[in-house]
Design a protein around this motif. Structure first.
Motif, PDB file in Angstrom:
ATOM      1  N   ARG A  50       0.842  -1.198   0.000  1.00 27.45           N
ATOM      2  CA  ARG A  50       0.000   0.000   0.000  1.00 27.45           C
ATOM      3  C   ARG A  50       0.879   1.250   0.000  1.00 27.45           C
ATOM      4  O   ARG A  50       0.602   2.220  -0.683  1.00 27.45           O
ATOM      5  N   CYS A  99      -2.028   2.048  -2.518  1.00 22.56           N
ATOM      6  CA  CYS A  99      -3.192   2.561  -1.801  1.00 22.56           C
ATOM      7  C   CYS A  99      -3.362   4.017  -2.232  1.00 22.56           C
ATOM      8  O   CYS A  99      -2.428   4.800  -2.146  1.00 22.56           O
ATOM      9  N   THR A 100      -4.551   4.347  -2.723  1.00 29.21           N
ATOM     10  CA  THR A 100      -4.762   5.705  -3.219  1.00 29.21           C
ATOM     11  C   THR A 100      -5.611   6.535  -2.266  1.00 29.21           C
ATOM     12  O   THR A 100      -6.194   7.534  -2.652  1.00 29.21           O
ATOM     13  N   GLU A 101      -5.703   6.073  -1.017  1.00 31.00           N
ATOM     14  CA  GLU A 101      -6.427   6.855  -0.005  1.00 31.00           C
ATOM     15  C   GLU A 101      -5.405   7.466   0.949  1.00 31.00           C
ATOM     16  O   GLU A 101      -4.936   6.809   1.885  1.00 31.00           O
ATOM     17  N   VAL A 131      -5.868   7.118   4.722  1.00 28.58           N
ATOM     18  CA  VAL A 131      -5.580   5.816   5.342  1.00 28.58           C
ATOM     19  C   VAL A 131      -4.089   5.716   5.670  1.00 28.58           C
ATOM     20  O   VAL A 131      -3.695   5.329   6.778  1.00 28.58           O
ATOM     21  N   CYS A 185      -6.652   0.089   6.673  1.00 32.34           N
ATOM     22  CA  CYS A 185      -7.377  -0.210   5.433  1.00 32.34           C
ATOM     23  C   CYS A 185      -8.603  -1.071   5.739  1.00 32.34           C
ATOM     24  O   CYS A 185      -9.689  -0.840   5.206  1.00 32.34           O
ATOM     25  N   ALA A 240     -11.224   1.067   7.092  1.00 29.80           N
ATOM     26  CA  ALA A 240     -11.739   1.992   6.076  1.00 29.80           C
ATOM     27  C   ALA A 240     -12.666   1.266   5.105  1.00 29.80           C
ATOM     28  O   ALA A 240     -13.668   1.818   4.663  1.00 29.80           O
ATOM     29  N   ARG A 241     -12.361   0.034   4.803  1.00 35.67           N
ATOM     30  CA  ARG A 241     -13.222  -0.741   3.893  1.00 35.67           C
ATOM     31  C   ARG A 241     -14.539  -1.065   4.571  1.00 35.67           C
ATOM     32  O   ARG A 241     -15.610  -1.011   3.964  1.00 35.67           O
ATOM     33  N   CYS A 275     -12.661   4.427   3.073  1.00 33.73           N
ATOM     34  CA  CYS A 275     -12.070   4.271   1.754  1.00 33.73           C
ATOM     35  C   CYS A 275     -13.103   4.488   0.655  1.00 33.73           C
ATOM     36  O   CYS A 275     -14.127   3.833   0.623  1.00 33.73           O
ATOM     37  N   GLN A 317     -12.258   4.109  -2.535  1.00 30.89           N
ATOM     38  CA  GLN A 317     -11.875   3.277  -3.678  1.00 30.89           C
ATOM     39  C   GLN A 317     -12.383   1.850  -3.543  1.00 30.89           C
ATOM     40  O   GLN A 317     -12.271   1.063  -4.467  1.00 30.89           O
ATOM     41  N   TRP A 318     -12.843   1.536  -2.381  1.00 32.80           N
ATOM     42  CA  TRP A 318     -13.187   0.147  -2.128  1.00 32.80           C
ATOM     43  C   TRP A 318     -14.392  -0.261  -2.949  1.00 32.80           C
ATOM     44  O   TRP A 318     -15.428   0.350  -2.941  1.00 32.80           O
ATOM     45  N   CYS A 371      -9.482   0.135  -6.142  1.00 25.66           N
ATOM     46  CA  CYS A 371      -8.250   0.145  -5.373  1.00 25.66           C
ATOM     47  C   CYS A 371      -7.144  -0.624  -6.099  1.00 25.66           C
ATOM     48  O   CYS A 371      -7.291  -1.813  -6.372  1.00 25.66           O
ATOM     49  N   TYR A 429      -4.351  -1.679  -5.019  1.00 28.63           N
ATOM     50  CA  TYR A 429      -3.767  -2.749  -4.200  1.00 28.63           C
ATOM     51  C   TYR A 429      -4.591  -4.037  -4.365  1.00 28.63           C
ATOM     52  O   TYR A 429      -4.049  -5.120  -4.610  1.00 28.63           O
ATOM     53  N   PHE A 430      -5.914  -3.895  -4.255  1.00 31.45           N
ATOM     54  CA  PHE A 430      -6.731  -5.107  -4.380  1.00 31.45           C
ATOM     55  C   PHE A 430      -6.885  -5.544  -5.840  1.00 31.45           C
ATOM     56  O   PHE A 430      -7.116  -6.717  -6.105  1.00 31.45           O
TER      57      PHE A 430
HETATM   58  S1  SF4 Z   1      -9.104  -0.524  -0.070  1.00 28.61           S
HETATM   59 FE1  SF4 Z   1      -7.308   0.074  -1.268  1.00 28.61          FE
HETATM   60  S2  SF4 Z   1      -7.442   2.305  -1.574  1.00 28.61           S
HETATM   61 FE2  SF4 Z   1      -8.856   1.715   0.098  1.00 28.61          FE
HETATM   62  S3  SF4 Z   1      -7.650   1.988   1.965  1.00 28.61           S
HETATM   63 FE3  SF4 Z   1      -7.417  -0.172   1.390  1.00 28.61          FE
HETATM   64  S4  SF4 Z   1      -5.566  -0.234   0.126  1.00 28.61           S
HETATM   65 FE4  SF4 Z   1      -6.187   1.932   0.278  1.00 28.61          FE
END
Ligand code: SF4
Length: 874
Positions: free
Chosen positions: A110, A115-117, A120, A135, A138-139, A168, A170-171, A193, A195-196
């Protein structure tokens, strides 16, 4: 214009290579890699830096993968691991220049842009906790019903939870993306996201590129599932593998951290039913077992500390003292077995940690929102315990490869600065937010308490750090060596390969393809000057051992010698010193004005060189390198003072004028910190056992020297970075040149010994070069190289002009001209007309370099694509 390819056929596998010529070290790397893949064996490849090793490894592994797909319909995935995220980017670039077009996937963290948040990442930094944990929260918040206020971009605003926790944006549930190229950009474009995305794309990836902790660290490897299939694993820059494995298999915790964890578990017990609905059936018994285990572990630490302080009363002058060691079961008692018995830790310890973590993870659905912050603090404490518990599992399985060490640490804060301790022995609950001080990671900063919570009398002002140390990398490496179809370990500094293989354990050594590769360099002896300096111009012996490096007089004499050498080298120079304290002490000394207010050594050096800089860390390091590179090509050049094993000794790609000289001062034997001392003692004990068993292992001293010389070899590998580079290496230390010394013969890499024509009978006294003589030699060497370089450039320009004006035909001469032109930007051919005088051994199945259009590569990929199956999808 058509790209130029070469082909090499190895045991019926055809390898495409994106250059007109396959150089000898590349040929050796390709052949051994393909054979290791075909035979399912492991292999060690030593090839000097700058010889095109990465491209050779990629092409060989991908060719073998395609061979498996075409012949069996099922191919192993290729996992290419390197040391840092920066190096991962370089490998991706190489993969894109290769003739192969695999489904490529980067595995990153991340923190490295996936990770683009930002909220977080910031929350993780602020709270000194894992980003994975923030994370997760946040999700979870993102999955709750959103605010109805939608922003101009059509997305919900970046909301925060009730307690200010980040949410988050982006989730999202991810479809299975078939091709992922640039994850950061793609993620932002899709609003998903990155990362995912990368994790979701992994099952389809044919080539995975990642830092090597993703396959070595058991906890990380299990989350990515990378090793579940039998893969071709390439570990580039593998010279640090031993240290990385030992670090991955070790854990550390302080008594203060144990106190905090114990308190968090108490809280979890109090509020457990609030976290969950009754139907979820919380197992409080498991949690009680966990709390008791933590208490027992802490008590064992504190009792040991207490006994140690009582036995050594009045003799403790240091702030950090070895208190007790439990040895491996191969050594004399007390051993790991004694520790495990005394601590009474149940085998279910790791399972209990996991059970509580899982229980808390589920709290979002049925639990009370007001406890969200509390649960995340408990999770944070458990994260620290998880690593310890998993390490203890390995320790229990392999008591012959572990040591446990306890250090007493003096708390330098005054008692008024210490956190208040309640009558229960724990910090007093604050009215604001959570009651506990944040963990300081591995540092120790609290009072010691006994089971009743009272400060331990004579241990006032002291606490303890417990280290569970893996002293043999096998415990970690074995799972990779067993699971992988084959493991290819490559580096510029692996020799002696026999001891390297032995350190990695039997599962690796038994499947080792023999002989390991020790490739030559691609330069000739006229391109690299090598000299050994053992005495200063005034005849002072420059034996750069720790004691002498602390003496001002010695540092001055050393400085005068280094100044003379550096001033004789044009362009950029790297000067390596054994450690950061030595570097700082030396620079401080060299900056002092001379007698009668004459200029300091530093000022005199600055008058010869345009820029003097000291290697730093963090983001400034990249800027320092950029400044050095820019100044190197200007009048005078630049000097960068660095430490062995530091950032400048590997992973940077300065070449040509930026590094015309490398001056290696001293031999960086590691300071005898507990981990080093324990490993050395362990090797001595095992070597003694193997002698009596008929096979000699690497004893402690040899292990220390080998590590130090690998660090020197890594540094001197900075001197020439490609086939047309040139420079000089000067090794400054009397230990190289003392009468009878065999260091140069024993420890320098084979390619360098070959280049120097160093006979095995060469002794230190034959190598010594007086400073006065060296200065003249350096001047002649660089004058001659510059003249050759200019002649070669003129000749290449003339050839290019002739090619550009000649009419194009389909003849072979046109093909040659195209080769030169199309690959002009490639590192291998910047001076096409300069002759390469490297040895070219007979290739058993080497077809002559040949030109292919890109269509050939594409046709091969289309044929492969119709049958491709990575093993995980079969
Ligand atoms: S889901 Fe992705 S963008 Fe959101 S906090 Fe986790 S790593 Fe960051």
């Amino acid at each position: 214009m058509a790209a130029t390819l070469s082909r090499l056929s190895v045991d019926s596998v055809e390898v495409l290579f994106p250059f007109a010529e396959i150089l000898e070290p590349q040929r050796m790397v390709i052949m051994s890699t393909v054979r290791a893949c075909l035979q399912g064996k492991h292999v060690l490849l030593e090839s000097p830096t700058g010889t095109g090793k990465t491209m050779a490894l990629l092409c060989a592994a991908l060719a073998a993968q395609r061979h498996f797909a075409l012949t069996t319909g099922c191919a192993p995935r290729v996992i290419f691991c390197t040391r840092t995220h920066q190096q991962v980017k370089q490998v991706v670039k190489e993969a894109r220049r290769s003739p192969y077009r695999p489904w490529l996937q980067i595995v990153g963290s991340r923190e490295q842009g996936l990770c683009t948040e930002p909220s977080v990442l910031q929350a993780a930094r602020d709270d000194d906790t894992k980003s994975s944990q923030v994370c997760r929260g946040a999700r979870r918040l993102a999955e709750r019903p959103r605010s109805s206020v939608i922003g101009a971009d059509g997305r919900a605003p970046p909301a925060a939870g009730a307690d200010g926790s980040p949410v988050c944006n982006q989730w999202t549930s991810l479809a299975d993306p078939s091709v992922v190229t640039d994850l950061g950009d793609l993620g932002r474009r899709l609003g998903a996201c990155p990362y995912f995305l990368s994790r979701a794309a992994l099952p389809n990836a044919e080539l995975v590129i990642c830092p090597y902790n993703y396959v070595l660290e058991p906890s990380i490897a299990s989350t990515t599932g990378l090793l579940e299939d039998s893969c071709i694993v390439i570990i580039d820059e593998g010279h640090n593998l031993e240290d990385t494995c030992c670090e991955a298999g070790s854990a550390y915790i302080s008594s203060s951290a144990l106190t905090e964890i114990e308190n968090r578990i108490d809280q979890a017990l109090i509020y457990l039913n609030d976290f969950h609905s009754e139907e979820e059936g919380v197992d409080s018994q498991t949690i009680l077992v966990l709390r008791d285990s933590v208490r027992r572990l802490k008590q064992l630490c504190l009792d040991t500390l207490h006994a140690f302080l009582e036995a050594n009363e009045g003799q403790l002058h240091e702030d950090r003292i070895s208190c007790k060691t439990w040895n491996s079961t191969l050594e004399s008692p007390p051993t790991i077995a004694d520790f495990l018995t005394r601590s009474g830790l149940p085998e279910s310890f790791a399972g209990a940690v996991k059970a509580l973590q899982e229980t808390l993870q589920q709290r979002g659905q049925g639990g009370a929102p007001r406890l969200a912050g509390l649960a995340s603090q408990v999770m944070k404490a458990l994260g620290e315990l998880e690593s310890l518990a998993n390490t203890l599992v390995l320790c229990r399985e392999r008591p012959t490869q572990y040591k446990i060490h306890l250090e007493a640490v003096r708390d330098l804060r005054s008692s008024s600065q210490l956190d208040p301790i309640s009558s229960q022995g724990f910090p007093i609950r604050s009215s604001q937010g959570l009651p506990f001080r944040s963990s300081q990671g591995r540092s120790v900063n609290s009072q010691s308490v006994n089971t009743q919570g009272r400060s331990v009398g004579s241990s006032q002002g002291w606490s303890v750090e417990l280290s569970i140390l893996l002293v043999h990398p096998e415990a970690v490496f074995q799972s990779l060596a067993t699971a992988a179809h084959c493991v290819v370990i490559a580096s510029g500094t692996l020799a002696p390969t026999a001891s390297f293989a032995a350190e990695l354990g039997s599962a690796f050594a038994e499947r080792l393809l023999c002989p390991p590769v020790e490739a030559p360099n691609v330069i000739d002896s006229s391109q690299l000057g090598v000299a050994f300096v053992g005495t200063s111009r005034r005849g002072i012996e420059l034996r750069c051992v720790r004691d002498r490096l602390q003496q001002d007089d010695f540092l001055c004499e050393l400085g005068r010698t280094v100044l003379e050498i550096v001033a004789a080298i044009p362009g950029g120079v790297l000067v390596f010193l054994p450690s950061r304290p030595t570097l700082e002490a030396a620079v401080q000394e060299w900056r002092k004005p001379g007698s009668n207010r004459s200029p300091s050594l530093w000022d005199r050096l600055a008058s010869h060189k345009g820029l003097l800089a000291i290697e730093g860390g963090g983001p400034d390091a990249a800027q320092a390198l950029a400044r050095h590179e820019a100044a190197s090509s200007r009048e005078g050049g630049a000097v960068l003072f660095c430490v062995y094993r530091g950032r400048s000794s590997e992973g940077m790609s300065l070449s040509d004028d930026a590094v015309r000289g490398v001056v290696c001062v001293g031999i960086p034997l590691p300071p005898l910190k507990p981990a080093v001392r324990l490993k050395r003692d362990y090797n001595d004990a095992v070597a003694a056992l193997s002698v009596s068993g008929g096979r000699r292992g690497l004893d402690g001293d040899s292990w220390c020297h080998l590590g130090a010389h690998r660090a020197v070899n890594q540094a001197l590998g900075r001197a020439v970075r490609h086939r047309h580079d040139y420079g000089a290496i000067v090794l400054v230390d009397a230990r190289w040149t003392v009468q009878g010394s065999l260091r140069a013969v024993k420890y320098l890499p084979l390619w360098l010994r070959q280049l120097m024509g160093l006979a095995s009978s060469a002794r230190g006294e034959h190598l010594a070069c007086p400073v006065g003589q060296l200065i003249g030699q350096l001047k002649r060497h660089f004058d001659s190289r510059r003249a050759q370089h200019q002649a070669a450039t003129t000749s290449a320009l003339a050839a290019d002009t002739a090619t550009a004006t000649a009419p194009q035909t389909a003849s072979a001469s046109t093909a040659t001209a195209e080769t030169t032109t199309s690959t002009a930007t490639a590192p291998q051919t910047s001076l096409a007309s300069e002759s390469a005088s490297m040895a070219t051994g007979a290739a058993t199945a080497h077809t002559a370099p040949e030109e292919f259009s890109e269509d050939v590569s594409q046709a091969s990929e289309v044929q492969y694509a119709s049958s491709r199956r990575v093993r995980s999808r079969v």
